[in-house]
Design a protein around this motif. Structure first.
Motif, mmCIF file in Angstrom:
data_model
loop_
_atom_site.group_PDB
_atom_site.id
_atom_site.type_symbol
_atom_site.label_atom_id
_atom_site.label_comp_id
_atom_site.label_asym_id
_atom_site.label_seq_id
_atom_site.Cartn_x
_atom_site.Cartn_y
_atom_site.Cartn_z
ATOM 1 N N ASN A 169 0.842 -1.199 0.000
ATOM 2 C CA ASN A 169 0.000 0.000 0.000
ATOM 3 C C ASN A 169 0.874 1.245 0.000
ATOM 4 O O ASN A 169 1.985 1.244 0.528
ATOM 5 N N GLU A 170 0.341 2.297 -0.603
ATOM 6 C CA GLU A 170 0.899 3.637 -0.507
ATOM 7 C C GLU A 170 -0.260 4.537 -0.111
ATOM 8 O O GLU A 170 -1.339 4.461 -0.689
ATOM 9 N N GLU A 171 -0.068 5.376 0.901
ATOM 10 C CA GLU A 171 -1.184 6.018 1.591
ATOM 11 C C GLU A 171 -2.045 6.935 0.734
ATOM 12 O O GLU A 171 -3.177 7.250 1.105
ATOM 13 N N THR A 172 -1.555 7.363 -0.423
ATOM 14 C CA THR A 172 -2.320 8.308 -1.241
ATOM 15 C C THR A 172 -2.973 7.655 -2.459
ATOM 16 O O THR A 172 -3.487 8.375 -3.325
ATOM 17 N N VAL A 173 -2.985 6.333 -2.541
ATOM 18 C CA VAL A 173 -3.614 5.668 -3.691
ATOM 19 C C VAL A 173 -5.124 5.626 -3.454
ATOM 20 O O VAL A 173 -5.660 4.692 -2.858
ATOM 21 N N TRP A 174 -5.796 6.660 -3.928
ATOM 22 C CA TRP A 174 -7.236 6.809 -3.755
ATOM 23 C C TRP A 174 -7.907 6.966 -5.115
ATOM 24 O O TRP A 174 -7.406 7.673 -5.991
ATOM 25 N N ALA A 175 -9.060 6.310 -5.275
ATOM 26 C CA ALA A 175 -9.925 6.629 -6.409
ATOM 27 C C ALA A 175 -10.419 8.057 -6.247
ATOM 28 O O ALA A 175 -10.405 8.616 -5.139
ATOM 29 N N GLY A 176 -10.873 8.663 -7.348
ATOM 30 C CA GLY A 176 -11.042 10.099 -7.343
ATOM 31 C C GLY A 176 -12.457 10.623 -7.356
ATOM 32 O O GLY A 176 -13.427 9.888 -7.161
ATOM 33 N N PRO A 177 -12.563 11.940 -7.622
ATOM 34 C CA PRO A 177 -13.863 12.615 -7.672
ATOM 35 C C PRO A 177 -14.730 12.040 -8.800
ATOM 36 O O PRO A 177 -14.239 11.267 -9.622
#
Length: 813
Positions: free
Chosen positions: A98-106
C-alpha cells in the motif's frame, strides 16, 4: 510512602505546590505548604539492562508456525507512507503493498445551497414533536447524495515464486514480526539448508526492503513480480528493475491518483535476468529487493494533482538505498523505529503460554485461559501500528490504517469522523508517540477551507464543520441518509485532539499558531448553529443524530433526528471549554471569548432519566436498538472530561447504568465499540469491568494477526484498546495525575515505563500485590503536579528536568 524530587544534575530539590494541571474542575490553591525532598538514585548496571532488553525483545514478538493462509493472518510493516502485509509463504510468498495516497477520485459529495431552509423547517417540526416529518424534510433538502464506491486502494503485490524444494520438505518453519525492530521474518530449513527472509519499511530511507538469504551452500532461485488485480501494468525496465504503473479508479470511473512502484534487485553470487514482467534470479547467495513508490497526489491541494508521477524520485530513492547497502539500511531503520517505539515498556508478571505461537495463545484466550502478557503485547502492538501508519508529513491513518488489499474497501477505508479517526489517535499522546499525532493535525487544517464553505453555503454559519466522513479529497459535506449523515460534529471532535496535544506537551507555539485557530473556527460555527430551546431557553444543537442510532417517536415510528442530543451538547461544551482554556493560556480576552463563555453557560446539558440512566436524547425515547454499538451519549466521560468521578458523581452513576443496560442488550459487539467500553470503565474507576471488556476484545474481536475485527478488519479497535490499557494504569484528564486508577486483580504485579501525563510529565510505575511500589515522574516542562494514588493526594511545584520519585515508605497527608 517516600517522595523524592531530583533535578537533572542529580541534586535534591525543594518543591512548592501550586496550581495543578489545566483541567475543567481544578480547585487547587497555590498557598499550601512545601514538601522537602531527598536525593534518589536510579542506576541500573549495563549487564542488567542488556538482560532486560533481551527479555523484552522476546516478549515483543508475534510468531507463527505456518505461512499466512489469508490476508488477516499476514503481518504488517510500514513507514507511515508505505505499508506491506507479509505472508511468509514457502514456495510462493506475497507482500501486499500500500501507498497512503492511492485513492480513487472525484466527483465527491457537493454542498447543498438550499439546506438552510430545510434545517429551519426541520427545527420547527422537531420542537413540535413531529419527528418523522422533520426527517423527511432533512432527507429531501439538507443532505448531499452519497457517492460510492470511491475507495482507498492497494498499490499492488510483490510476488516471489521460489524454485527450491517445496513446502512438503520444509522443517523448523517460523514466521514472526518483531515489534522492537519493525521487521517481519520467515525462516525454515529444506534438506539441511536454512532459508531466511526479512522485510521492513524504512522511515529513514523511503523504501521497502526485502532480503532473501540461503545458509551454507544453499542458493536462492526465484521469480520476482509486481502485480495488481486491475488498473496497472507491470514490466521489466532494466537488467534488474521492475516498474508497476497505473491509476486508481473503479472500472474506469472515479479516476484518481496515478501511481508508480519501482523495484531493484541486488543479487550476490548469482544471476538476474529480466523477462517481460518479471526478474528471474538464479543461484544467488543473497538477494536484496528495494522498492520505492510515488503518486501524483498533491498533499497541499488534492484538487490539483502533480503534473506527472515523480518517477525520477522513485529511481533516485532506490539508487540511494542501493548505494547505502543492506547493513546501513537496516541500522538506520532500527534507529528511526526505536527512537519512537523504545520510549515505553510494559510488563505484567504472570503466566503466559511462552512456548506457544501467537494464534495459539489467542485461541487459548478464547477458550478461557488468562494470558496477561498477550495483553501487554497487544498494547505494544497498538503503538507499533501507529508508528507504522502515521508519520509526520503524511495522511492520517484511515479505517484500515494504511493496510488494505481491496479495490473497494469496506466503507472505502475512509476517514470516519464520528469516532473512528479520533479513536485512531487516542494512544498518541499517553503512549508517548506525540509525533505520530501530526498527520491528523495537518489533515484537519486542510479541511478548514472546505468546512468554512460548507458551513456558509449549507447553513449560513461562520466557522467550519465536517460531516461524519471524508477522504483524501477533503470534502466536508453532510451526505447520505439522515440516520448517519445528519451530523455536523466531526471537525469539532477532531479539534479536541489539538487541545489534548497542548495539554500533554505544553507547546505554546502549537497552541497559538494551530490549536487556538482551529478551536476558534469550530466554536464560531457552534455560536451560529446553536438555537434556544423554546421550552427552556437553553441552547441546543440540531437537527442531528446520535451517531447511527435511532429512537422511537411517540407515534411508534423509528426516527433518527432530534434537537439537543447528548453527544452534540457534550462536544459543544468540550469545544467551548478547550477554546476558553487556550485563550486564557494565551491571555486572549476579547468579545469573541466573552461570547463563547456566555454560550457555554447557556448550554443545555444531558439529563438523567427516570430509570437512572443518562439520556441519549433530550426526550425519554424508547430505544429500538438497546444494544447499539455506539455509546455516543457517553462522550462527555471519555474521550471528553465534562463529567468525572470526582466532579460529577451523579452523572457518572447514570452513565454506568447506561453502559450496563447497553451491554445487557448485546452492546460492544464490534471491536472498536468494545475498546471504547474498556476506556469508559477505566474512567469510571471500575478495574474489573475494564479488564472483563479487554479480555472480550481479545476473545471476540481480534484476528489471528492481532488486527481488530469489526468485523471486517477495522484498525480503530487496536488503537482504542491500546489507549484503554494506558487508561487503566494512568489518568490525567481531571487536573491531576492518577497512578493505577483501574488496576485489575489480574495484574497484581507489573511495571510500565514512559507513559505520558498531561502537564508535560512522563511516568514510570512499578506495582506489587496490587499496590504501588514505586513511581517516577519526570517534568519535561516544569509546572504543576497534583498526584493521586490509592485515594490520597499530594501537590507539588516542579522545575523542568526534575524527577519526582514516589516510594513505598513515604507518608501521604
Amino acid at each position: 510512602m517516600k517522595i523524592t524530587c531530583v533535578g537533572e544534575d542529580g541534586r535534591d530539590r525543594r518543591v512548592t505546590p501550586f496550581l495543578t494541571l489545566p483541567g475543567p474542575h481544578s480547585t487547587l490553591s497555590s498557598s499550601e505548604p512545601a514538601c522537602s525532598a531527598s536525593v534518589g538514585n536510579e542506576r541500573d548496571s549495563t549487564v542488567q539492562k542488556t538482560r532486560k532488553a533481551r527479555k523484552d525483545a522476546s516478549r515483543l514478538c508475534l510468531w507463527y508456525r505456518q505461512p499466512a493462509g489469508r490476508w488477516e493472518e499476514a503481518l504488517p510493516i510500514g513507514n507511515g507512507r508505505l505499508g506491506g502485509m507479509v505472508f511468509g509463504g514457502i514456495e510462493r510468498d506475497r507482500i501486499q503493498l500500500n501507498e497512503e495516497t492511492v485513492w480513487a477520485g472525484p466527483p465527491v459529495p457537493q454542498d447543498v445551497p438550499g439546506a438552510r431552509r430545510a434545517i429551519d423547517r426541520a427545527r420547527r417540526l422537531l420542537f413540535k414533536g413531529r419527528y418523522a416529518e422533520a426527517q423527511t424534510v432533512l432527507q429531501n433538502g439538507a443532505l448531499a447524495q452519497r457517492i460510492a464506491p470511491r475507495s482507498y486502494q492497494p498499490l499492488g503485490d510483490l510476488l516471489l515464486t521460489f524454485r527450491q524444494p517445496g513446502k512438503e520438505g520444509a522443517k523448523r518453519y517460523r514466521r514472526e514480526l518483531a515489534l522492537d525492530t519493525a521487521m517481519a521474518a520467515t525462516s525454515f530449513a529444506v534438506e539441511g539448508v536454512t532459508f531466511t527472509r526479512e522485510a521492513f519499511c524504512s522511515a529513514a530511507d523511503p523504501v521497502v526492503v526485502v532480503r532473501l538469504k540461503a545458509g551454507g551452500r544453499g542458493r536462492v532461485s526465484c521469480s520476482v513480480a509486481l502485480t495488481r488485480t486491475k488498473g496497472a501494468v507491470s514490466m521489466a525496465v532494466g537488467r534488474d528493475t521492475l516498474l508497476l504503473r497505473g491509476q486508481a479508479s473503479h472500472d474506469g470511473t472515479h479516476r484518481g491518483v496515478r501511481f508508480e512502484a519501482y523495484l531493484k534487485a541486488l543479487v550476490k553470487g548469482g544471476s538476474c535476468l529480466p523477462d517481460t514482467n518479471t526478474l528471474e534470479i538464479e543461484n544467488a547467495r543473497e538477494v536484496v529487493l528495494l522498492l520505492a513508490a510515488a503518486t501524483d497526489y498533491n498533499m497541499r491541494d488534492p484538487a490539483s494533482p502533480l503534473r506527472r508521477v515523480p518517477h525520477a524520485a522513485c529511481v533516485r530513492q532506490v539508487a540511494a538505498a542501493a548505494r547505502k547497502g543492506y547493513t546501513a539500511l537496516r541500522r538506520d531503520h532500527l534507529r528511526a523505529h526505536r527512537k519512537l517505539f523504545g520510549r515505553v515498556t510494559l510488563e505484567f508478571a504472570g503466566g503466559s503460554a511462552a512456548g506457544a505461537a501467537t494464534d495459539e495463545r489467542l485461541e487459548a484466550v478464547r477458550r478461557g485461559k488468562r494470558d496477561v502478557r498477550l495483553q501487554a503485547l497487544y498494547f505494544q502492538y497498538g503503538r507499533y501500528l501507529l508508528i507504522c501508519a502515521s508519520r509526520p508529513g503524511g495522511l492520517p491513518a484511515n479505517l484500515q490504517g494504511i493496510w488494505n488489499p481491496h479495490i473497494v474497501a469496506p466503507w472505502n477505508a475512509d476517514f470516519h469522523t464520528n469516532i473512528n479517526i479520533q479513536m485512531n489517535y487516542w494512544p498518541a499522546e499517553v503512549a508517548n508517540l506525540s509525533e505520530c499525532h501530526g498527520p491528523l493535525f495537518d489533515f484537519v487544517e486542510r479541511l478548514v477551507p472546505g468546512g468554512r464553505r460548507t458551513a456558509r453555503l449549507m447553513y449560513g454559519c461562520r466557522g467550519f464543520l465536517a460531516g461524519h466522513t471524508t477522504d483524501a479529497w477533503l470534502w466536508t459535506t453532510p451526505q447520505g441518509r439522515v440516520g448517519y449523515g445528519m451530523w455536523v460534529m466531526g471537525a469539532a471532535w477532531c479539534a479536541q485532539h489539538f487541545a489534548e496535544h497542548y495539554r500533554f506537551t505544553g507547546d505554546r507555539a502549537f497552541l497559538r499558531k494551530r490549536a487556538l485557530p482551529v478551536l476558534k473556527e469550530a466554536s464560531q460555527f457552534f455560536l451560529d448553529w446553536l438555537v434556544p430551546h423554546p421550552r427552556t431557553g437553553k441552547l441546543v444543537s440540531g437537527p442531528a443524530t446520535s451517531p447511527e442510532n435511532a429512537f422511537r417517536a411517540p407515534n411508534g415510528q423509528a426516527c433518527c433526528a432530534s434537537m439537543g442530543c447528548a453527544m452534540d451538547q457534550e462536544i459543544v461544551w468540550d469545544t467551548f471549554t478547550s477554546y476558553l482554556e487556550a485563550a486564557d493560556a494565551l491571555h486572549v480576552r476579547d468579545a469573541f471569548t466573552r461570547r463563547v463563555r456566555r454560550a457555554r453557560e447557556q448550554l443545555a446539558v444531558p439529563r438523567i432519566g427516570a430509570d437512572g440512566r443518562l439520556m441519549e436524547w433530550a426526550e425519554p425515547f424508547e430505544e429500538p436498538h438497546p444494544g447499539h454499538r455506539h455509546v455516543s451519549h457517553l462522550f462527555g466521560f471519555h474521550p471528553g472530561r465534562q463529567f468525572t468521578v470526582r466532579s460529577a458523581p451523579e452523572q457518572v452513576a447514570a452513565a454506568r447504568r447506561s453502559l450496563e443496560y447497553r451491554l445487557a442488550h448485546g452492546g460492544g459487539h464490534t471491536g472498536w465499540s468494545r475498546a471504547w467500553l474498556v476506556n469508559l470503565w477505566a474512567r469510571f474507576g471500575d478495574a474489573e469491568k475494564a479488564y472483563e471488556n479487554l479480555e472480550l476484545l481479545l476473545k471476540k474481536s481480534t484476528l489471528p494477526n492481532l488486527f481488530d475485527d469489526h468485523p471486517p478488519f477495522q484498525i480503530d479497535g487496536n488503537w482504542g484498546g491500546c489507549a484503554a490499557v494506558a487508561e487503566m494504569l494512568l489518568q490525567s484528564h481531571d487536573g491531576e495525575i492518577h497512578l493505577l486508577p483501574a488496576l485489575p486483580k489480574a495484574w497484581p504485579n507489573g511495571s510500565v515505563r514512559g507513559l505520558c501525563a498531561r502537564g508535560g510529565f512522563t511516568v514510570d510505575i512499578t506495582w506489587a500485590r496490587g499496590k504501588l511500589k514505586r513511581a517516577v515522574l519526570r517534568a519535561r516542562l516544569g509546572g504543576a503536579c497534583r498526584l493521586r494514588c490509592g485515594g490520597k493526594v499530594r501537590e507539588f511545584r516542579t522545575r523542568k528536568g526534575q524527577r519526582l520519585v514516589v516510594g513505598p515508605t513515604a507518608r501521604w497527608d
